[in-house]
Scaffold this motif. Sequence first.
Motif, PDB file in Angstrom:
ATOM      1  N   PHE A   1       0.539  -1.522   0.261  1.00 32.99           N
ATOM      2  CA  PHE A   1       0.328  -0.482  -0.068  1.00 32.99           C
ATOM      3  C   PHE A   1       1.015   1.458  -0.292  1.00 32.99           C
ATOM      4  O   PHE A   1       2.172   0.686   0.599  1.00 32.99           O
ATOM      5  N   THR A   2       0.066   2.565  -0.296  1.00 29.40           N
ATOM      6  CA  THR A   2       1.185   3.242  -0.525  1.00 29.40           C
ATOM      7  C   THR A   2       0.514   3.917   0.572  1.00 29.40           C
ATOM      8  O   THR A   2      -0.352   3.528   0.906  1.00 29.40           O
TER       9      THR A   2
ATOM     10  N   TYR B   1      -0.427   7.161   1.380  1.00 28.42           N
ATOM     11  CA  TYR B   1      -1.723   7.723   0.791  1.00 28.42           C
ATOM     12  C   TYR B   1      -3.447   7.086   0.568  1.00 28.42           C
ATOM     13  O   TYR B   1      -4.178   7.284   1.977  1.00 28.42           O
ATOM     14  N   GLU B   2      -2.981   5.842   0.250  1.00 25.52           N
ATOM     15  CA  GLU B   2      -4.571   5.026   0.609  1.00 25.52           C
ATOM     16  C   GLU B   2      -4.851   4.101   1.817  1.00 25.52           C
ATOM     17  O   GLU B   2      -5.956   3.984   1.803  1.00 25.52           O
ATOM     18  N   LEU B   3      -3.424   4.290   2.652  1.00 22.93           N
ATOM     19  CA  LEU B   3      -4.051   3.503   3.713  1.00 22.93           C
ATOM     20  C   LEU B   3      -4.788   4.669   4.564  1.00 22.93           C
ATOM     21  O   LEU B   3      -5.600   4.689   5.205  1.00 22.93           O
TER      22      LEU B   3
ATOM     23  N   ASN C   1      -5.977   7.767   3.179  1.00 21.36           N
ATOM     24  CA  ASN C   1      -6.688   8.612   2.205  1.00 21.36           C
ATOM     25  C   ASN C   1      -8.050   7.865   1.227  1.00 21.36           C
ATOM     26  O   ASN C   1      -8.644   8.428   0.606  1.00 21.36           O
ATOM     27  N   GLY C   2      -7.400   6.632   1.035  1.00 13.24           N
ATOM     28  CA  GLY C   2      -7.893   5.449   0.682  1.00 13.24           C
ATOM     29  C   GLY C   2      -9.530   5.792   0.781  1.00 13.24           C
ATOM     30  O   GLY C   2     -10.172   5.312   2.199  1.00 13.24           O
ATOM     31  N   ASP C   3      -9.909   5.414  -0.395  1.00 13.27           N
ATOM     32  CA  ASP C   3     -11.315   4.836  -0.329  1.00 13.27           C
ATOM     33  C   ASP C   3     -12.218   3.766   0.407  1.00 13.27           C
ATOM     34  O   ASP C   3     -13.424   3.137   1.117  1.00 13.27           O
ATOM     35  N   ASP C   4     -11.011   3.127   0.154  1.00 15.57           N
ATOM     36  CA  ASP C   4     -11.519   1.258   1.232  1.00 15.57           C
ATOM     37  C   ASP C   4     -11.315   1.891   2.952  1.00 15.57           C
ATOM     38  O   ASP C   4     -11.613   0.288   3.413  1.00 15.57           O
ATOM     39  N   THR C   5     -10.081   2.368   3.458  1.00 15.20           N
ATOM     40  CA  THR C   5     -10.384   3.160   4.440  1.00 15.20           C
ATOM     41  C   THR C   5     -11.347   3.453   4.783  1.00 15.20           C
ATOM     42  O   THR C   5     -10.898   4.000   6.257  1.00 15.20           O
TER      43      THR C   5
ATOM     44  N   HIS D   1      -9.014   6.466   9.693  1.00  8.30           N
ATOM     45  CA  HIS D   1      -8.886   6.746   8.031  1.00  8.30           C
ATOM     46  C   HIS D   1      -8.767   8.305   8.657  1.00  8.30           C
ATOM     47  O   HIS D   1      -9.494   8.749   9.479  1.00  8.30           O
TER      48      HIS D   1
ATOM     49  N   GLY E   1       5.877   3.206   0.804  1.00  4.74           N
ATOM     50  CA  GLY E   1       3.939   2.309   1.058  1.00  4.74           C
ATOM     51  C   GLY E   1       4.664   1.773   2.068  1.00  4.74           C
ATOM     52  O   GLY E   1       5.721   1.347   2.874  1.00  4.74           O
TER      53      GLY E   1
END
Lengths: 360, 174
Positions: free
Chosen positions: B123-124, B126-128, B130-134, B140, B170
């Motif tokens: 994961f990056t 940012y994904e962690l 601010n990602g949609d998944d989280t 978040h 990441g």
Amino acid sequence: MDRFSWSNGLLEIDETLVVQQRGVRLYDGDDKECCLSIPLSQIIFFEEQAAGIGKSAKIVIHLHPSSPSKEPGPFQNSKYSYIKLSFKEHGQIEFYRRLTEEMTQKRWETTPVSQPLSSGTGTQAGKTRAVGIVGIERKIEEKRKETDKNISEAFEDLSKLMVKAKEMVELSRSIATKIKDKQGDITEDETIRFKSYLLSMGIANPVTRETHGSGTRYHMQLAKQLGDMLQAPLEERGGMMALTEVYCLVNRARGMELLSPEDLLNACKMLESMRLPLRLRVFDSGVMVVQLQSHSEEEMIASALDNVSDLNTNYSSSLSILLSSLSFLNYFPRLLLAEKVGHLCRDDSVEGLRFYPNRF
Amino acid sequence: MSFEWPWQYHFPPFFTLQPNVDTRQKQLAAWCSLVLSYCRHHKLYTLDVMEAQESPVFNNKKMERKLSVEAIQVVFEELRKKGNLEWLDKNKTRCLVMWRQPEEWGKLMYQWVSKNGMVNSVFTLYELSNGDDTHGEEFHGLEEWMLLRSLQALQTDGKAEIITMDDGKGVKFF
């Protein structure tokens, strides 16, 4: 001064050390001069000579003529029949007192005589009549004995007090020197001992050299008087009175022979040790009050707490003056005391200082 | 959900630093928990001392009481001692507030990763955060400095590894 004989400084079999005082100068009569011993039985009479400017306090001891069987000493003949002891390093009050005690007890008469004393020196318990100056001196001494009995009883308590105070002073000195030398920390034990002494004695100043912590008879009498006189006013004022109020009251009542502030203070300091129902209390802020013994801290705190919770929410210091008949000077320390114990907490804002029941 | 103030907040002496040592300890403990729960509620990760004075936490306008600057410093120092606060500068004007410890954050993230079967993926950062998944997860919106620390904690545990990539950092979970 031919009454002296050389001694080796150690105690003989029947001798006991009563008191030791350093820095005492011996005068042969009025001549100045320089471990000499003299049996107490040789003393007819003695008196104090107060210190003057440039002169230290002295005790003058009048002596019997020396017995022929006396051991050799520094002088064979002397024109004086009295000696003076000059106390260069103070302690004369204590020495005088002890000497008086010893002279009243005359212990050397009850123990078997080991020193060469001829019976002709006339040291029997003073009922024998004698003529001349010796007789007059004897009578004076008898009078002293009676008054001294009263004093020595009272002094007993005080000498115990003094012993304790001495220990504490030594301890405080050792702590002070340790801090000065920075020889590591004060041990836990000593700190605790120190604190417990301070608490029990309530002494702020160490024992002074001149008085040895013993109040004079005057202060004791005064303390007794205060005990009687202040009961009623204290009851009226809820058990506590500032020392300044006491001073005004007492002097107003006396009219003549007013008390100095120092005398009053010294008398008040003795209140507790004399087990009178009053005592002197000093608050952290330095305020000194005379308090009824029955007026314990718990009562004060409880009353402060009651007053505060009575109003249900808050209680400002200024409001308390109106509601209670006590003066502000008395009440504010109570609030502080209650806060210290944890019953109250404070609210300090632009509106002022207030106290609340401690809900934390 | 609005923030619930503790009873001390409505008690005027709460805003005066108590001289009695025991009372003060209880007072400071109450302040610490108030600060932490306020920050947690509003997801605050940093505080500025000057701004804090006017914040409702330290300034109860309705009661007209506020904590003095000295007292605020004392409270912050208490938090720092407990490990919930870190000064960002030497002058002590800004600080990081950790109402949750990095280790706990790390655990939360790892739980989410393993629950979703995404172990061994990369994961990056940012994904962690601010990602949609989280979205909807507690972590978040976590600020990067805290995110990094939490991942470092996992790394020490051997559960993750931080990787440096071209455009940032990441992490790979094991």
